[in-house]
Motif scaffolding. Sequence first.
Motif: not given
Length: 83
Positions: A53-61
Amino acid sequence: MADWHWEHDPDNLLDGLAPEALAEVGLLAREIAVRESMVFLEGASYTGIGPGLRTESRGSVMLTYITDVRGERIVVVQVNWYG
């Protein structure tokens, strides 16, 4: 690149998101799928342990996802929208 793609689970995960949120989710998820196809070149014949399980964000998401290497897909399991 193989035919990597992205999916979401559960089916109603994206319900109620604004159109701009859906666009950002789709863009980021497609980029992750392309990247994963370049990292896991073996695709369906991969025999190692998946990255989990991993998480990635960019901008508003922000997306939380699982890379299903043998299925040549990423599965988005959580979306956080900060827009």
